[in-house]
Design an enzyme around this catalytic site. Structure first.
Site, PDB file in Angstrom:
ATOM      1  N   LEU A 193       0.865  -1.170   0.000  1.00 51.23           N
ATOM      2  CA  LEU A 193       0.000   0.000   0.000  1.00 51.23           C
ATOM      3  C   LEU A 193       0.903   1.221   0.000  1.00 51.23           C
ATOM      4  CD1 LEU A 193      -2.641  -0.951   2.733  1.00 51.23           C
ATOM      5  CD2 LEU A 193      -2.952  -1.060   0.263  1.00 51.23           C
ATOM      6  N   ASP A 194       0.410   2.315  -0.543  1.00 45.88           N
ATOM      7  CA  ASP A 194       1.161   3.559  -0.482  1.00 45.88           C
ATOM      8  C   ASP A 194       1.544   3.886   0.959  1.00 45.88           C
ATOM      9  OD1 ASP A 194       0.933   4.053  -3.182  1.00 45.88           O
ATOM     10  OD2 ASP A 194      -0.660   5.532  -2.977  1.00 45.88           O
ATOM     11  N   LYS A 195       2.597   4.625   1.108  1.00 43.51           N
ATOM     12  CA  LYS A 195       2.999   5.089   2.439  1.00 43.51           C
ATOM     13  C   LYS A 195       1.844   5.792   3.140  1.00 43.51           C
ATOM     14  CE  LYS A 195       6.277   8.216   4.717  1.00 43.51           C
ATOM     15  NZ  LYS A 195       7.411   9.140   4.505  1.00 43.51           N
TER      16      LYS A 195
END
EC number: 5.4.99.-
Length: 415
Positions: free
Chosen positions: A216-218
């Site tokens: 997942l994105d940061k």
């Protein structure tokens, strides 16, 4: 085909947990390769990129290209950083002459010889980072990742990652406490939500045990599945590859999508003007844009139309897919400074649709948003060992729900 088409609406997702968290300790979880790059001439799987060779002439269709970009287009799956490292190491020649300049221009007829360099390994240290484990058994675990946490160590993010936290709870006597990881998956930009469903690869598959299957994105919070053994990793990776994993996201947008439900079928590739972001690319044959398709529906119209609670279901998984598609249809995610969901844009939209008495509170609330308002709400997959379908859901964290509540107070409407 590029289109945004209308689809039927369905009920809003349930914002509750479908499984109770389990606090038990779990076994070591490590990253491994599931798909490896290959040249266009030999589309086979590999377990190590090191030593991969490319000997090919630039064809007339390529035109004038940067050396690193052209090699990247000829060896699928390998990161630009790895190719640039190979060039700088003197492992690439053009017309028999070694060049260490990544921006060297190649043209039709040039003969390029390239050998992919050895990896510069990173070592991930175990760290005592609190993790919320939503579900765990002998084969898999499901984690509720907080916003601002990177999933996988990479240059610039070697500590404080989900992997570092998992390693703190691991125990495999046959593996050193220091884990060697690849530095070349382009996650140093912003640990990404996908790229082929965010499949994580390590070229040390023979010695490093599998684990992180997707990312997942940061800035994205929510559910992420981790494999605890090689069989589970391979099985889950295949499900991601076939796009049979069920994943549902919710977001807050700047403005309201039109139509209120639809399908965005627009390729996504690296933005040529900004290397830290992706872009929906309409023009055919432009760069390395890849097919991407997202379905969305508006759950709730907020603040007189200044924002919306939107559900997303991915048919493909590309880097920053939801963020890029949301920008493309004119409703960037609230708090997404990279893709246009800036504080100024949000304020402009919301002020024009709300009472002046709300404007001061709006400014304060929006200034406190420190990430794109995107949450991985639901996750479902076939258990790799039992064959049963299992599903989980987890409500958004307080930073998301607080701004949602404030927007609801300024006006809410079900579509």
């Amino acid at each position: 085909m590029i289109s945004i088409s209308s689809v039927s609406r369905c009920s809003a997702p349930s914002l509750v947990l479908s499984q109770k968290p389990r606090a038990s300790r779990f076994l070591t979880v490590r990253s491994s390769s599931t798909r490896e790059p290959h040249s266009n001439q030999n589309p086979g799987q590999r377990t190590n990129y090191s030593g991969v060779k490319l000997e090919e002439s630039v064809d007339s269709k390529s035109g004038k290209s940067r050396l690193d970009s052209w090699i990247s287009s000829r060896i699928s799956g390998i990161s630009r950083a790895r190719i640039q490292s190979s060039i700088k190491s003197g492992l690439v020649s053009v017309n028999g002459k070694v060049t260490d300049k990544v921006s060297h221009n190649v043209k039709a007829g040039d003969k390029v010889n390239c050998v992919i360099s050895e990896l510069r390994p990173l070592r991930a240290e175990p760290e005592n980072i609190p993790l919320e484990i939503v579900y765990e058994d002998e084969n898999v675990l499901v984690v509720n990742k907080p916003a601002h946490m990177v999933v996988h160590p990479a240059p610039g993010n070697a500590t404080g990652t989900l992997v570092n936290g998992i390693l703190h709870h691991c125990s495999l006597p046959t593996v050193s406490s220091k884990e060697v990881l690849s530095d070349a998956e382009d996650v140093s930009v912003d640990d990404d939500d996908d790229d082929d469903e965010g499949l994580c690869s390590s070229p040390y598959a023979a010695s490093v045990r599998p684990g992180i299957v997707h990312r997942l994105d940061k800035g994205t919070s929510g559910l992420l599945v981790v494999a605890k053994d090689e069989h589970s990793h391979a099985h889950l990776s295949e499900q991601f590859k076939l796009h049979t994993i069920k994943r549902v996201y919710v977001s807050l947008t700047c403005g309201v999508p039109a139509p209120l439900a639809g399908r965005v079928d627009v390729p996504i590739g690296r933005d040529v003007n900004n290397r830290i972001r992706m872009a929906a690319i309409v023009e055919p044959n432009r760069g390395q844009a890849r097919h991407a398709s997202s379905r969305y529906k508006v759950i709730e119209i907020l603040a007189g139309g200044g924002s919306a609670l939107v559900e997303w279901r991915l048919e493909t998984g590309r880097t920053h897919q939801i963020r890029a598609h949301a920008k493309y249809i004119g409703v960037p995610l609230l708090g997404d400074e990279v893709y246009g969901g800036t504080q100024n844009m949000a304020l402009s939209l919301l002020r024009s649709r709300t009472q002046p008495s709300c404007h001061r509170q709006l400014s304060l609330s929006l200034s406190g948003i420190e990430r794109p308002c995107l949450h991985a709400l639901a996750l479902g997959f076939t258990h790799p060992c039992t064959g049963k379908e299992i599903h989980f859901s987890c409500p958004p964290p307080p930073d998301f729900t607080e701004i949602l509540s404030q927007l609801r107070e300024m006006g809410t409407e079900k579509p």
